[in-house]
Design a protein around this motif. Sequence first.
Motif, PDB file in Angstrom:
ATOM      1  N   SER A 114      11.213   2.904  -2.699  1.00 32.88           N
ATOM      2  CA  SER A 114       9.913   3.030  -3.378  1.00 32.88           C
ATOM      3  C   SER A 114       9.922   2.328  -4.724  1.00 32.88           C
ATOM      4  O   SER A 114       8.927   1.704  -5.117  1.00 32.88           O
ATOM      5  CB  SER A 114       9.556   4.503  -3.575  1.00 32.88           C
ATOM      6  OG  SER A 114       9.101   5.045  -2.358  1.00 32.88           O
ATOM      7  N   ARG A 154       0.834  -1.201   0.000  1.00 35.77           N
ATOM      8  CA  ARG A 154       0.000   0.000   0.000  1.00 35.77           C
ATOM      9  C   ARG A 154       0.869   1.251   0.000  1.00 35.77           C
ATOM     10  O   ARG A 154       2.028   1.215   0.420  1.00 35.77           O
ATOM     11  CB  ARG A 154      -0.853   0.064   1.267  1.00 35.77           C
ATOM     12  CG  ARG A 154      -1.822  -1.065   1.405  1.00 35.77           C
ATOM     13  CD  ARG A 154      -2.684  -0.842   2.645  1.00 35.77           C
ATOM     14  NE  ARG A 154      -3.479  -2.025   2.881  1.00 35.77           N
ATOM     15  CZ  ARG A 154      -3.677  -2.568   4.072  1.00 35.77           C
ATOM     16  NH1 ARG A 154      -3.167  -2.004   5.167  1.00 35.77           N
ATOM     17  NH2 ARG A 154      -4.408  -3.656   4.200  1.00 35.77           N
ATOM     18  N   ARG A 155       0.237   2.356  -0.351  1.00 38.53           N
ATOM     19  CA  ARG A 155       0.859   3.668  -0.347  1.00 38.53           C
ATOM     20  C   ARG A 155       1.571   3.958   0.997  1.00 38.53           C
ATOM     21  O   ARG A 155       2.681   4.465   1.044  1.00 38.53           O
ATOM     22  CB  ARG A 155      -0.271   4.671  -0.599  1.00 38.53           C
ATOM     23  CG  ARG A 155       0.099   6.069  -1.005  1.00 38.53           C
ATOM     24  CD  ARG A 155       0.805   6.150  -2.321  1.00 38.53           C
ATOM     25  NE  ARG A 155       2.107   6.760  -2.063  1.00 38.53           N
ATOM     26  CZ  ARG A 155       3.144   6.751  -2.888  1.00 38.53           C
ATOM     27  NH1 ARG A 155       3.063   6.161  -4.059  1.00 38.53           N
ATOM     28  NH2 ARG A 155       4.274   7.321  -2.555  1.00 38.53           N
ATOM     29  N   GLU A 156       0.921   3.610   2.104  1.00 39.89           N
ATOM     30  CA  GLU A 156       1.448   3.927   3.450  1.00 39.89           C
ATOM     31  C   GLU A 156       2.696   3.106   3.796  1.00 39.89           C
ATOM     32  O   GLU A 156       3.338   3.377   4.825  1.00 39.89           O
ATOM     33  CB  GLU A 156       0.392   3.659   4.543  1.00 39.89           C
ATOM     34  CG  GLU A 156      -0.956   4.299   4.341  1.00 39.89           C
ATOM     35  CD  GLU A 156      -1.835   3.511   3.358  1.00 39.89           C
ATOM     36  OE1 GLU A 156      -2.042   4.046   2.227  1.00 39.89           O
ATOM     37  OE2 GLU A 156      -2.292   2.409   3.676  1.00 39.89           O
ATOM     38  N   ASP A 157       3.024   2.112   2.976  1.00 37.29           N
ATOM     39  CA  ASP A 157       4.186   1.273   3.284  1.00 37.29           C
ATOM     40  C   ASP A 157       5.501   1.919   2.860  1.00 37.29           C
ATOM     41  O   ASP A 157       6.566   1.494   3.310  1.00 37.29           O
ATOM     42  CB  ASP A 157       4.072  -0.092   2.572  1.00 37.29           C
ATOM     43  CG  ASP A 157       2.869  -0.885   3.019  1.00 37.29           C
ATOM     44  OD1 ASP A 157       2.468  -0.749   4.188  1.00 37.29           O
ATOM     45  OD2 ASP A 157       2.318  -1.641   2.188  1.00 37.29           O
ATOM     46  N   HIS A 158       5.431   2.926   1.978  1.00 41.50           N
ATOM     47  CA  HIS A 158       6.674   3.461   1.405  1.00 41.50           C
ATOM     48  C   HIS A 158       7.594   4.034   2.475  1.00 41.50           C
ATOM     49  O   HIS A 158       8.797   3.760   2.482  1.00 41.50           O
ATOM     50  CB  HIS A 158       6.365   4.506   0.328  1.00 41.50           C
ATOM     51  CG  HIS A 158       5.886   3.885  -0.957  1.00 41.50           C
ATOM     52  ND1 HIS A 158       6.615   3.866  -2.119  1.00 41.50           N
ATOM     53  CD2 HIS A 158       4.732   3.220  -1.237  1.00 41.50           C
ATOM     54  CE1 HIS A 158       5.945   3.238  -3.069  1.00 41.50           C
ATOM     55  NE2 HIS A 158       4.787   2.841  -2.560  1.00 41.50           N
ATOM     56  N   ARG A 159       7.032   4.809   3.401  1.00 44.15           N
ATOM     57  CA  ARG A 159       7.882   5.446   4.410  1.00 44.15           C
ATOM     58  C   ARG A 159       8.523   4.413   5.364  1.00 44.15           C
ATOM     59  O   ARG A 159       9.752   4.420   5.534  1.00 44.15           O
ATOM     60  CB  ARG A 159       7.077   6.506   5.186  1.00 44.15           C
ATOM     61  CG  ARG A 159       7.918   7.445   6.000  1.00 44.15           C
ATOM     62  CD  ARG A 159       7.029   8.347   6.838  1.00 44.15           C
ATOM     63  NE  ARG A 159       6.188   9.229   6.043  1.00 44.15           N
ATOM     64  CZ  ARG A 159       6.519  10.503   5.743  1.00 44.15           C
ATOM     65  NH1 ARG A 159       7.648  11.004   6.170  1.00 44.15           N
ATOM     66  NH2 ARG A 159       5.702  11.238   5.032  1.00 44.15           N
ATOM     67  N   GLU A 219       2.615  -7.180   8.165  1.00 46.95           N
ATOM     68  CA  GLU A 219       2.316  -6.293   9.299  1.00 46.95           C
ATOM     69  C   GLU A 219       1.913  -7.122  10.511  1.00 46.95           C
ATOM     70  O   GLU A 219       1.526  -8.289  10.395  1.00 46.95           O
ATOM     71  CB  GLU A 219       1.230  -5.277   8.927  1.00 46.95           C
ATOM     72  CG  GLU A 219      -0.107  -5.883   8.606  1.00 46.95           C
ATOM     73  CD  GLU A 219      -1.144  -4.836   8.170  1.00 46.95           C
ATOM     74  OE1 GLU A 219      -0.773  -3.868   7.482  1.00 46.95           O
ATOM     75  OE2 GLU A 219      -2.318  -5.019   8.513  1.00 46.95           O
ATOM     76  N   ASN A 236      -1.665  -1.386  11.602  1.00 52.72           N
ATOM     77  CA  ASN A 236      -1.472  -1.232  10.164  1.00 52.72           C
ATOM     78  C   ASN A 236       0.000  -1.018   9.885  1.00 52.72           C
ATOM     79  O   ASN A 236       0.374  -0.417   8.898  1.00 52.72           O
ATOM     80  CB  ASN A 236      -2.303  -0.065   9.623  1.00 52.72           C
ATOM     81  CG  ASN A 236      -3.778  -0.414   9.607  1.00 52.72           C
ATOM     82  OD1 ASN A 236      -4.166  -1.484   9.160  1.00 52.72           O
ATOM     83  ND2 ASN A 236      -4.595   0.491  10.114  1.00 52.72           N
ATOM     84  N   GLN A 237       0.857  -1.523  10.798  1.00 55.35           N
ATOM     85  CA  GLN A 237       2.273  -1.197  10.756  1.00 55.35           C
ATOM     86  C   GLN A 237       3.073  -2.210   9.947  1.00 55.35           C
ATOM     87  O   GLN A 237       3.115  -3.394  10.287  1.00 55.35           O
ATOM     88  CB  GLN A 237       2.800  -1.151  12.201  1.00 55.35           C
ATOM     89  CG  GLN A 237       4.190  -0.584  12.329  1.00 55.35           C
ATOM     90  CD  GLN A 237       4.798  -0.887  13.701  1.00 55.35           C
ATOM     91  OE1 GLN A 237       4.142  -1.443  14.604  1.00 55.35           O
ATOM     92  NE2 GLN A 237       6.054  -0.535  13.856  1.00 55.35           N
TER      93      GLN A 237
END
Length: 174
Positions: free
Chosen positions: A49, A17-22, A70, A75-76
């Motif tokens: 990325s 997901r998008r939130e995984d990039h960081r 995760e 959602n980590q």
Amino acid sequence: MGPHLLETERLVLRRWRREDHRPFAAICADPDVMEFVGNGSTLTARQASGLIGRFEKAWDEHGYGLFAVELRGTNQLIGFTGLARPGFMPELLPSVEIGWRFGKAHWGKGYATEAAAEALAFAIRSPAIGEIVSICQPGNVASTRIMRKIGLEFDRRGTDPTCNREVVVYRLPR
Ligand SMILES: CC(C)(COP(=O)(O)OP(=O)(O)OC[C@H]1O[C@@H](n2cnc3c(N)ncnc32)[C@H](O)[C@@H]1OP(=O)(O)O)[C@@H](O)C(=O)NCCC(=O)NCCS
């Protein structure tokens, strides 16, 4: 439960997901995490990325890939495990490679073994996947231990031509 969403006792394995990039960039920026990966260099956020993009493309092209992992109930993102085509060692093709990478804060709890065993079960029931190998550098004792714990056996030594480092190849017995 869809075919690309797996759950274990403590973990969820899913598409990226998008939130995984960081968080993934933070994992790949850690020199201890990257010590035995390729030439040992850390990755920039942009490179991390780019990798996620390649993981997702592989899922779309082959129907298998590397799962984002995760902790259940969060959602980590804590790392990845799953399947990849070992194109960097063409002599191993058409075998499929099982691999893993976790953030250091989550080492030593058995998560990598728990996730990899689930990914291996996914590979075994995937009609598109035949022989399964795993590749690591000989100093990577934790990875060698995981390979043995999930049932792989020593196959051969080799060299990773992308970095000229020695590797050991393990294989799932037929
Ligand atoms: C490899 C990695 C996923 C292991 O994570 P982990 O949390 O230690 O894994 P687990 O807890 O599931 O199991 C590791 C096993 O190796 C053992 N182990 C871990 N570090 C060890 C070390 N330095 N020396 C000897 N054994 C070690 C553990 O004791 C455990 O075995 P056990 O259950 O028999 O006690 C983690 O170190 C990592 O992400 N490393 C960086 C990325 C990487 O190298 N990926 C593979 C590239 S091919």
